[in-house]
Design a protein around this motif. Structure first.
Motif, PDB file in Angstrom:
ATOM      1  N   LYS A   1      70.646 101.845 129.172  1.00 34.83           N
ATOM      2  CA  LYS A   1      70.652 101.053 127.915  1.00 34.83           C
ATOM      3  C   LYS A   1      72.017 100.937 127.426  1.00 34.83           C
ATOM      4  O   LYS A   1      72.779 102.174 127.147  1.00 34.83           O
ATOM      5  CB  LYS A   1      69.729 101.408 126.924  1.00 34.83           C
ATOM      6  N   GLY A   2      72.740 100.093 127.184  1.00 33.12           N
ATOM      7  CA  GLY A   2      74.278 100.182 126.520  1.00 33.12           C
ATOM      8  C   GLY A   2      74.954  98.869 126.728  1.00 33.12           C
ATOM      9  O   GLY A   2      75.986  98.294 126.131  1.00 33.12           O
ATOM     10  N   ARG A   3      74.205  97.695 127.469  1.00 36.35           N
ATOM     11  CA  ARG A   3      75.069  96.423 127.713  1.00 36.35           C
ATOM     12  C   ARG A   3      74.933  95.600 126.386  1.00 36.35           C
ATOM     13  O   ARG A   3      73.709  95.375 125.927  1.00 36.35           O
ATOM     14  CB  ARG A   3      74.246  95.745 128.726  1.00 36.35           C
ATOM     15  N   MET A   4      75.889  95.024 126.023  1.00 44.33           N
ATOM     16  CA  MET A   4      75.755  94.112 124.728  1.00 44.33           C
ATOM     17  C   MET A   4      74.973  93.199 125.037  1.00 44.33           C
ATOM     18  O   MET A   4      74.759  92.525 126.073  1.00 44.33           O
ATOM     19  CB  MET A   4      77.069  93.759 124.423  1.00 44.33           C
ATOM     20  N   GLU A   5      74.259  92.743 124.107  1.00 48.69           N
ATOM     21  CA  GLU A   5      73.097  91.474 124.302  1.00 48.69           C
ATOM     22  C   GLU A   5      74.023  90.166 124.504  1.00 48.69           C
ATOM     23  O   GLU A   5      74.943  89.979 123.978  1.00 48.69           O
ATOM     24  CB  GLU A   5      72.227  91.569 122.976  1.00 48.69           C
ATOM     25  N   GLU A   6      73.264  89.566 125.382  1.00 49.03           N
ATOM     26  CA  GLU A   6      74.092  88.154 125.600  1.00 49.03           C
ATOM     27  C   GLU A   6      74.302  87.433 124.895  1.00 49.03           C
ATOM     28  O   GLU A   6      73.475  87.139 123.849  1.00 49.03           O
ATOM     29  CB  GLU A   6      73.149  87.532 126.894  1.00 49.03           C
ATOM     30  N   PRO A   7      75.636  86.760 124.757  1.00 49.85           N
ATOM     31  CA  PRO A   7      75.916  85.932 123.456  1.00 49.85           C
ATOM     32  C   PRO A   7      74.837  84.804 123.165  1.00 49.85           C
ATOM     33  O   PRO A   7      74.465  84.681 121.936  1.00 49.85           O
ATOM     34  CB  PRO A   7      77.251  85.260 123.919  1.00 49.85           C
ATOM     35  N   CYS A   8      74.367  84.192 124.209  1.00 51.58           N
ATOM     36  CA  CYS A   8      73.433  83.165 123.656  1.00 51.58           C
ATOM     37  C   CYS A   8      72.149  83.703 122.741  1.00 51.58           C
ATOM     38  O   CYS A   8      71.763  83.338 121.893  1.00 51.58           O
ATOM     39  CB  CYS A   8      72.928  82.358 124.959  1.00 51.58           C
ATOM     40  N   ASN A   9      71.737  84.965 123.144  1.00 50.66           N
ATOM     41  CA  ASN A   9      70.621  85.610 122.370  1.00 50.66           C
ATOM     42  C   ASN A   9      71.229  85.975 120.862  1.00 50.66           C
ATOM     43  O   ASN A   9      70.445  85.926 120.055  1.00 50.66           O
ATOM     44  CB  ASN A   9      70.033  86.924 122.955  1.00 50.66           C
TER      45      ASN A   9
END
Ligand code: CTP
Length: 695
Positions: free
Chosen positions: A163-171
């Motif tokens: 866990k650590g990946r930035m949420e996708e821009p579209c979300n």
């Protein structure tokens, strides 16, 4: 458009995920928002201010004073100007500064001056994210009312996975729209709320009751109704007016009446918030006549009332949420967690009588919200503000459910793809065309309507297309390797599971900047778009197979047709003759009748195995074991098929994880044998499964 004309400050900090800020700016601008980027010095190492100012159409701010004019870049004005501030990506360091008010850069001063809602999308390595210091700082930000968009799980820049990946821009954009711009996740949702005390009748004039005023539950009902929910309020005896005209109120007196009303309403609800102080016991006998004073002592025998929360917890279906309250005097958090588990709640709002200003008769409350992920403590606030916090948590969870709870019946699912172009192999050449191509490809994959279904943003299938450019000549022709992978969510969790992963070598195509990428199913002209359409259909088909047995047949057929019809594009990779594991052979294998056990496995593995595993590890794992049996059947039907082996490759890590923690020895042995037979080259991994039983 909901975001038309909205003013957004986007704070960008120094994380590898800063490249995603470019897409975020683009999406926000596309939605009609005005975006002012504020970046930290360190962020400039990851993405240039020029990129962000070009995309936003406004100069990027990062210093207190403009280096050209000397003018003051007023963070105070920005704080007043904005309708929302997003900090994405937010590093551990910036989160720490925000939490403790270390205002040593323009981004943090802007944050401190911000009058508008703030959204924070962390991005960092998994251990940094999990560190108590980061978690404490995030809790502090939550307590300030900031909204944290939890990072997703997946491969990180460190090559670790977690866990650590930035949420996708579209979300991020769709969450923003939902939270701030009028499209609350609660809109149209049916919510049941219980509130107030219950009175347990002793005789016509006496009862056993408690001090609950019902204020907390009424404030929650009001907030839900304001956000467009369809609220049913089951109220015990209180002296409060119905706070919102749209609320359906059912007045009850006793726990039994509250129980019956709540059970009936919950059936059709999306969520229930149980704030009532229900009497645990009622007099075993209720006298019809007033009891007379006849002796010095009197005993009333009590019998247990039903536990409404536990009853609703046992009725709860996938997609429904249940929220409870806990009022504790001692071992508060521990007791609240026990209730969360025992009553099958999704989160519990704890208020401790030990806290001054919290509890029954007062207008304020101090709560800690506890869910399976952790606990967030809020400062003392008015009950109205606490209601807002509780409802915000509820809408966040509803939204997460929407994001992860893809429909069980196969419906519209299209792609949410990230495209990467890796040009390191052709360094020294002018790679400008690739910058344009990357955007064009992203647009082509994500905006093309691959199915005729209506789909929502949250239903899209996450996938990555990574092109490694092997060679390039000035006439615009390329050779590249495409790595394609798709995942689907594991329902009820934040995890995702790999659906497909494949490396396709030697793709030839040509592209001049600003060529239109077009795809016509009946007339394949362009090798690049044909390859993408092929994989898009394949991913959609495999995803649908995982949602309903053999549900993806139509789309897999489309992929197969493309592979059949693409010979004239002159690329050897299409045809079976050149290799038995090229893209042509892969889809041909997958659609072969002999592979039906493998296709059926997709459904059992994901829907019945992984999706139930988080609730019932044993049951879920047993389904996975059956699936490995189905894999063997497919393998025996068609031993030379590449797709069975491919499956073992992309599921390798997941399978090892599933069996490393649990599972019987016979089960592990059988699984290890099958996997080793199908893919002996991964025997080291498969042995881990078997050996783990001898720990
Ligand atoms: N609750 C309920 N029905 C009951 C008792 C409690 O629905 N008969 C709900 C409350 O509305 C609250 C949660 O369960 O959301 C916890 O209530 P609480 O009284 O703290 O829990 P109990 O299970 O009664 O535990 P105890 O009184 O022993 O602490």
């Amino acid at each position: 458009m909901q975001m038309q004309g909205k003013k957004i400050v986007l704070g960008v900090t120094g994380s590898i995920a800063a490249y995603k800020a470019a897409l975020l700016v683009r999406l926000l601008v596309k939605e009609g928002a005005t975006v002012q980027v504020v970046m930290t010095e360190c962020a400039k190492e990851f993405i240039t201010p020029l990129t962000l100012s070009t995309l936003s159409g406004r100069p990027v701010l990062s210093e207190f004073f403009s280096s050209s004019s000397g003018a003051w870049n007023s963070h105070v004005d920005l704080g007043l100007w904005a309708d929302a501030m997003i900090i994405a990506p937010a590093t551990a360091s910036t989160i720490g500064k925000m939490a403790s008010g270390v205002a040593d850069n323009l981004l943090v001063t802007t944050y401190l001056s911000m009058k508008a809602p703030v959204v924070v999308a962390p991005a960092m390595d998994l251990d940094m994210y999990a560190h108590p210091s980061t978690q404490r700082n995030l809790d502090v930000l939550r307590s300030y009312g900031n909204h944290i968009i939890e990072p997703a799980s997946g491969e990180l820049a460190s090559h670790l996975s977690g866990k650590g990946r930035m949420e996708e821009p579209c979300n991020i954009v769709s969450m923003l729209k939902d939270f701030f711009f009028g499209n609350s996740a609660l809109k149209g949702k049916k919510i049941l709320i219980t509130a107030g005390p219950t009175y347990e009748k002793i005789d016509p004039v006496r009862f056993i009751g408690n001090y609950s005023s019902g204020k907390m539950g009424f404030a929650i009902a009001d907030e839900c109704a304001k956000q467009g929910a369809d609220v049913t309020l089951v109220a015990g005896p209180v002296s409060l007016a119905t706070p919102h005209p749209s609320i359906k109120r059912i007045d009850v007196e006793s726990a039994l009446q509250m129980h019956d009303a709540a059970v009936e309403a919950f059936e059709s609800c999306d969520a229930a918030v149980l704030s009532a102080a229900v009497a645990d016991y009622r007099p075993a006998v209720q006298c019809d006549r007033k009891i007379k004073r006849t002796s010095e002592n009197m005993n009333i025998e009590l019998e247990a009332n039903p536990d409404i929360a536990a009853r609703l917890g046992s009725m709860k279906r996938d997609g429904q949420l249940l929220v409870g309250f806990a009022l504790e005097t001692n071992d508060a958090e521990q007791n609240a967690r026990l209730k969360l588990e025992k009553k099958n709640l999704d989160f519990i709002v704890l208020n401790s009588l030990a806290d001054k200003g919290a509890g029954f008769a007062v207008d304020t409350n101090k709560v800690t919200i506890i869910d399976k992920e952790g606990a967030s403590s809020y400062p003392l606030k008015s009950k109205k503000d606490v209601a807002r916090d509780v409802v915000a948590h509820l809408s966040k969870m509803l939204l997460m459910l929407l994001l992860i709870l893809l429909p069980c019946s196969v419906q519209a699912q299209e792609l949410n793809a990230t495209v990467a172009l890796n040009t390191t192999k052709i360094q020294g050449t002018n790679t400008e065309a690739f910058t344009v191509l990357k955007d064009a490809l992203t647009e082509f994959i994500n905006n093309h309507k691959w199915t005729e279904y209506d789909y929502e943003e949250y239903e899209r299938i996450a996938c990555n297309f990574t092109f490694i450019v092997d060679s390039y000549s000035d006439d615009g022709s390329f050779t590249c390797t495409l790595m394609v992978q798709a995942t689907r969510p594991v329902f009820g969790t934040t995890y995702s599971s790999m659906l497909f992963k494949y490396e396709d070598r030697g793709i030839k195509f040509s592209y001049q900047p600003y060529d239109r990428l077009e795809f016509n199913e009946d007339n394949l002209e362009n090798n690049l778009t044909a390859v993408i359409a092929f994989y898009s259909y394949m991913i959609i088909g495999m995803d649908m197979d995982s949602m309903g047995e053999l549900g993806g047949a139509d789309f897999l057929n489309k992929a197969q047709n493309i592979a059949n019809n693409a010979q004239n594009l002159g690329d050897s990779g299409w045809r079976a003759g050149s290799s038995d594991n090229n893209r042509y052979a892969v889809i041909d294998d997958y659609m072969n009748g002999a592979m039906e056990p493998l296709r059926r496995l997709m459904y059992r593995y994901h829907r019945l195995g992984l999706d139930t595993m988080f609730k019932n590890a044993d049951g879920g794992r047993k389904v996975i074991t059956e699936c490995i049996g189905m894999l063997k059947e497919a393998y025996e039907n068609r031993p030379l098929a590449y797709i069975t082996k491919l499956f073992t490759e992309y599921k390798q890590e997941e399978l090892v994880n599933i069996y490393s923690n649990e599972g019987g020895e016979d089960e592990k042995k059988a699984v290890t044998e099958i996997l080793t037979e199908i893919n002996p080259s991964l025997s080291d991994s498969w042995n881990k499964i078997q050996n783990s039983s001898f720990r």
